[in-house]
Design a protein around this motif. Structure first.
Motif, PDB file in Angstrom:
ATOM      1  N   ALA A   1     -10.414   0.974  -1.538  1.00 53.90           N
ATOM      2  CA  ALA A   1     -11.015   2.669  -1.523  1.00 53.90           C
ATOM      3  C   ALA A   1     -10.876   3.428  -0.562  1.00 53.90           C
ATOM      4  CB  ALA A   1     -12.573   2.523  -1.607  1.00 53.90           C
ATOM      5  N   LEU A   2     -11.141   2.876   0.467  1.00 49.71           N
ATOM      6  CA  LEU A   2     -10.722   3.466   1.566  1.00 49.71           C
ATOM      7  C   LEU A   2      -9.226   4.628   2.039  1.00 49.71           C
ATOM      8  CD1 LEU A   2     -12.818   2.176   4.795  1.00 49.71           C
ATOM      9  CD2 LEU A   2     -13.570   4.651   3.302  1.00 49.71           C
ATOM     10  N   GLU A   3      -8.362   3.192   1.518  1.00 55.32           N
ATOM     11  CA  GLU A   3      -6.961   3.526   1.921  1.00 55.32           C
ATOM     12  C   GLU A   3      -6.534   4.802   0.703  1.00 55.32           C
ATOM     13  OE1 GLU A   3      -3.689   2.670   3.165  1.00 55.32           O
ATOM     14  OE2 GLU A   3      -5.334   1.801   4.890  1.00 55.32           O
ATOM     15  N   ASN A   4      -7.112   4.473  -0.078  1.00 57.70           N
ATOM     16  CA  ASN A   4      -7.088   5.393  -1.747  1.00 57.70           C
ATOM     17  C   ASN A   4      -7.853   7.342  -1.642  1.00 57.70           C
ATOM     18  OD1 ASN A   4      -4.805   4.112  -2.948  1.00 57.70           O
ATOM     19  ND2 ASN A   4      -6.374   2.883  -3.753  1.00 57.70           N
ATOM     20  N   SER A   5      -8.855   6.914  -1.149  1.00 59.14           N
ATOM     21  CA  SER A   5      -9.694   8.312  -0.607  1.00 59.14           C
ATOM     22  C   SER A   5      -8.519   9.510  -0.434  1.00 59.14           C
ATOM     23  CB  SER A   5     -10.278   8.157   0.188  1.00 59.14           C
ATOM     24  OG  SER A   5     -11.344   6.624   0.416  1.00 59.14           O
TER      25      SER A   5
ATOM     26  N   LEU B   1      -4.788   0.670  -7.739  1.00 58.63           N
ATOM     27  CA  LEU B   1      -6.134  -0.039  -8.487  1.00 58.63           C
ATOM     28  C   LEU B   1      -7.019   1.044  -8.552  1.00 58.63           C
ATOM     29  CD1 LEU B   1      -6.391  -2.808  -5.480  1.00 58.63           C
ATOM     30  CD2 LEU B   1      -6.393  -3.085  -7.776  1.00 58.63           C
ATOM     31  N   GLN B   2      -7.230   0.706 -10.334  1.00 55.82           N
ATOM     32  CA  GLN B   2      -8.461   1.761 -10.406  1.00 55.82           C
ATOM     33  C   GLN B   2     -10.523   1.925  -9.591  1.00 55.82           C
ATOM     34  OE1 GLN B   2      -7.296   4.127 -12.646  1.00 55.82           O
ATOM     35  NE2 GLN B   2      -6.058   2.943 -12.731  1.00 55.82           N
ATOM     36  N   ALA B   3     -10.368   2.960  -9.401  1.00 56.07           N
ATOM     37  CA  ALA B   3     -11.321   3.047  -8.721  1.00 56.07           C
ATOM     38  C   ALA B   3     -12.680   2.154  -9.263  1.00 56.07           C
ATOM     39  CB  ALA B   3     -11.937   4.533  -8.877  1.00 56.07           C
ATOM     40  N   SER B   4     -12.916   1.694 -10.707  1.00 51.40           N
ATOM     41  CA  SER B   4     -13.737   1.084 -11.740  1.00 51.40           C
ATOM     42  C   SER B   4     -13.637  -0.012 -10.918  1.00 51.40           C
ATOM     43  CB  SER B   4     -13.712   1.397 -12.961  1.00 51.40           C
ATOM     44  OG  SER B   4     -12.353   1.072 -13.015  1.00 51.40           O
ATOM     45  N   GLU B   5     -12.599  -0.437 -10.750  1.00 53.31           N
ATOM     46  CA  GLU B   5     -12.088  -2.361 -10.170  1.00 53.31           C
ATOM     47  C   GLU B   5     -12.346  -2.089  -8.729  1.00 53.31           C
ATOM     48  OE1 GLU B   5      -7.739  -3.953 -10.656  1.00 53.31           O
ATOM     49  OE2 GLU B   5      -7.253  -1.379 -11.089  1.00 53.31           O
ATOM     50  N   LEU B   6     -12.730  -1.161  -8.604  1.00 51.93           N
ATOM     51  CA  LEU B   6     -13.103  -1.208  -6.656  1.00 51.93           C
ATOM     52  C   LEU B   6     -14.246  -1.580  -6.946  1.00 51.93           C
ATOM     53  CD1 LEU B   6     -10.065   1.497  -5.084  1.00 51.93           C
ATOM     54  CD2 LEU B   6     -10.385  -1.332  -5.019  1.00 51.93           C
ATOM     55  N   GLN B   7     -14.847  -0.749  -7.297  1.00 53.17           N
ATOM     56  CA  GLN B   7     -16.951  -0.371  -7.460  1.00 53.17           C
ATOM     57  C   GLN B   7     -17.119  -2.340  -7.878  1.00 53.17           C
ATOM     58  OE1 GLN B   7     -17.370   3.377  -9.613  1.00 53.17           O
ATOM     59  NE2 GLN B   7     -17.300   4.416  -7.842  1.00 53.17           N
ATOM     60  N   GLN B   8     -16.396  -2.582  -9.141  1.00 49.98           N
ATOM     61  CA  GLN B   8     -17.332  -3.561  -9.557  1.00 49.98           C
ATOM     62  C   GLN B   8     -17.155  -4.965  -8.519  1.00 49.98           C
ATOM     63  OE1 GLN B   8     -14.412  -4.941 -12.605  1.00 49.98           O
ATOM     64  NE2 GLN B   8     -16.140  -6.555 -13.265  1.00 49.98           N
TER      65      GLN B   8
ATOM     66  N   MET C   1     -13.795   9.251   0.612  1.00 49.97           N
ATOM     67  CA  MET C   1     -14.524   8.464   1.239  1.00 49.97           C
ATOM     68  C   MET C   1     -16.093   7.527   1.661  1.00 49.97           C
ATOM     69  SD  MET C   1     -12.272   9.767   4.520  1.00 49.97           S
ATOM     70  CE  MET C   1     -12.279   8.332   5.875  1.00 49.97           C
ATOM     71  N   GLU C   2     -17.059   8.345   1.121  1.00 51.92           N
ATOM     72  CA  GLU C   2     -18.218   8.057   1.215  1.00 51.92           C
ATOM     73  C   GLU C   2     -18.226   7.203  -0.015  1.00 51.92           C
ATOM     74  OE1 GLU C   2     -21.338  11.543   0.774  1.00 51.92           O
ATOM     75  OE2 GLU C   2     -19.633  12.418   2.540  1.00 51.92           O
ATOM     76  N   ARG C   3     -17.854   7.378  -0.869  1.00 51.35           N
ATOM     77  CA  ARG C   3     -18.153   6.564  -2.420  1.00 51.35           C
ATOM     78  C   ARG C   3     -17.870   5.347  -1.498  1.00 51.35           C
ATOM     79  NH1 ARG C   3     -17.065  11.038  -5.866  1.00 51.35           N
ATOM     80  NH2 ARG C   3     -14.675  11.077  -5.428  1.00 51.35           N
ATOM     81  N   ALA C   4     -16.370   4.916  -0.461  1.00 54.50           N
ATOM     82  CA  ALA C   4     -16.192   4.160  -0.541  1.00 54.50           C
ATOM     83  C   ALA C   4     -17.211   3.247   0.405  1.00 54.50           C
ATOM     84  CB  ALA C   4     -14.700   4.253   0.466  1.00 54.50           C
ATOM     85  N   VAL C   5     -17.230   3.907   1.423  1.00 56.48           N
ATOM     86  CA  VAL C   5     -18.178   3.143   2.178  1.00 56.48           C
ATOM     87  C   VAL C   5     -19.596   2.833   1.845  1.00 56.48           C
ATOM     88  CG1 VAL C   5     -20.058   4.257   3.763  1.00 56.48           C
ATOM     89  CG2 VAL C   5     -17.234   4.748   4.697  1.00 56.48           C
ATOM     90  N   SER C   6     -19.597   3.121   0.488  1.00 59.97           N
ATOM     91  CA  SER C   6     -21.194   3.051   0.003  1.00 59.97           C
ATOM     92  C   SER C   6     -20.854   1.692  -1.005  1.00 59.97           C
ATOM     93  CB  SER C   6     -21.943   4.251  -1.449  1.00 59.97           C
ATOM     94  OG  SER C   6     -20.318   4.119  -1.853  1.00 59.97           O
TER      95      SER C   6
ATOM     96  N   ASN D   1       0.628  -1.424   0.226  1.00 63.53           N
ATOM     97  CA  ASN D   1       0.085   0.336  -0.344  1.00 63.53           C
ATOM     98  C   ASN D   1       0.859   0.869  -0.551  1.00 63.53           C
ATOM     99  OD1 ASN D   1       1.022   0.398   2.492  1.00 63.53           O
ATOM    100  ND2 ASN D   1      -0.923   0.527   3.385  1.00 63.53           N
ATOM    101  N   GLY D   2       1.509   1.191  -0.513  1.00 66.99           N
ATOM    102  CA  GLY D   2       3.121   2.858  -0.684  1.00 66.99           C
ATOM    103  C   GLY D   2       2.482   3.124  -1.846  1.00 66.99           C
ATOM    104  N   ARG D   3       2.969   4.660  -1.160  1.00 72.58           N
ATOM    105  CA  ARG D   3       2.558   5.809  -2.693  1.00 72.58           C
ATOM    106  C   ARG D   3       3.067   5.540  -4.134  1.00 72.58           C
ATOM    107  NH1 ARG D   3      -1.149   8.030  -0.161  1.00 72.58           N
ATOM    108  NH2 ARG D   3      -1.112   8.845   1.834  1.00 72.58           N
ATOM    109  N   THR D   4       4.639   4.925  -3.616  1.00 77.62           N
ATOM    110  CA  THR D   4       5.059   4.590  -5.297  1.00 77.62           C
ATOM    111  C   THR D   4       4.764   3.345  -5.658  1.00 77.62           C
ATOM    112  OG1 THR D   4       7.264   3.658  -4.052  1.00 77.62           O
ATOM    113  CG2 THR D   4       7.476   6.406  -4.664  1.00 77.62           C
ATOM    114  N   PRO D   5       4.794   3.079  -6.843  1.00 83.69           N
ATOM    115  CA  PRO D   5       4.276   1.804  -7.725  1.00 83.69           C
ATOM    116  C   PRO D   5       5.265   1.227  -7.686  1.00 83.69           C
ATOM    117  CG  PRO D   5       3.939   4.268  -8.971  1.00 83.69           C
ATOM    118  CD  PRO D   5       4.673   4.665  -8.027  1.00 83.69           C
ATOM    119  N   TRP D   6       5.134  -0.035  -7.344  1.00 84.43           N
ATOM    120  CA  TRP D   6       5.612  -1.199  -7.079  1.00 84.43           C
ATOM    121  C   TRP D   6       6.418  -1.454  -8.005  1.00 84.43           C
ATOM    122  CZ3 TRP D   6       7.104  -3.615  -2.821  1.00 84.43           C
ATOM    123  CH2 TRP D   6       7.375  -4.786  -2.940  1.00 84.43           C
ATOM    124  N   LYS D   7       7.917  -2.121  -8.370  1.00 84.17           N
ATOM    125  CA  LYS D   7       8.690  -2.067  -9.649  1.00 84.17           C
ATOM    126  C   LYS D   7       9.674  -3.506  -9.645  1.00 84.17           C
ATOM    127  CE  LYS D   7       8.702   2.870 -10.900  1.00 84.17           C
ATOM    128  NZ  LYS D   7       8.298   3.516 -11.885  1.00 84.17           N
TER     129      LYS D   7
END
Length: 196
Positions: free
Chosen positions: A178-182, A161-168, A188-193, A122-128
């Protein structure tokens, strides 16, 4: 271990969260063969002479077909990517196998159980870092290649992870990611929803 790290360990000590993680983010057919009602936490305190105890890892086992599958979840919260993560994972799986043998869980004539090595980052920089051990080992000449160790781990890089993946997915793991990426209260509300 930081408080955040400890919270994650507790979250992934819940069988429902592990089931949702696997169902939602391991997109492979064999997942359908798992009996998730058999999920069982495994003591992950393997200690060797040269290594410290790994307390931030979570290990589960679950029945798949007629045998056990071990799921080794390495929770990675470092601010920098560990280039040699695959070597660490190889070591931890070796320690897990040694422990299973030493404690009589693998009897004479039995196979070692399969292991799903999973790094949750869950780091800020992409995993390489390399996902395969062979990407870190110099090419071996001729038949010497046949004797080289082999391992590949599954990476879930939460920040990518893209928001669309998380919602799917709409499961507990998706809500956590989703909360971690808010970045603001609306996200945050969208994540909880997603739970509703």
């Amino acid at each position: 271990m930081a408080k955040h790290d400890q919270s994650y360990k507790q979250i992934f000590s819940n069988p429902r969260m592990v089931e949702d993680l696997l169902r939602g983010y391991v997109k492979q057919d064999w997942i359908k063969r798992i009996d998730f009602s058999t999920l069982e936490r495994v003591n992950g305190s393997f200690v060797s002479d040269n290594l410290k105890q790994r307390s931030e890892d979570v290990i589960w086992r679950v029945l798949m077909d007629d045998g056990w599958l071990y799921i080794y979840i390495l929770l990675e919260f470092q601010s920098t990517v560990d280039r040699f993560m695959v070597v660490r994972m190889l070591t931890y799986i070796g320690l897990l196998y040694q422990d299973l043998i030493k404690n009589g869980r693998v009897k004479e004539g039995e196979y070692l159980p399969p292991v799903l090595p999973l790094v949750l980052y869950n780091g800020r920089t992409p995993w390489k870092a390399a996902l395969d051990l062979d990407k870190l080992v110099a090419p071996a000449p001729g038949k010497l290649k046949e004797y080289q160790a082999s391992l590949r781990y599954l990476l879930i890089d939460e920040g990518r992870l893209q928001a669309s993946e998380l919602q799917q997915e709409r499961n507990l793991a998706s809500v956590l990611f989703a909360l971690e990426n808010s970045r603001d209260p609306q996200e945050m509300e969208r994540a909880v929803s997603l739970l509703v």
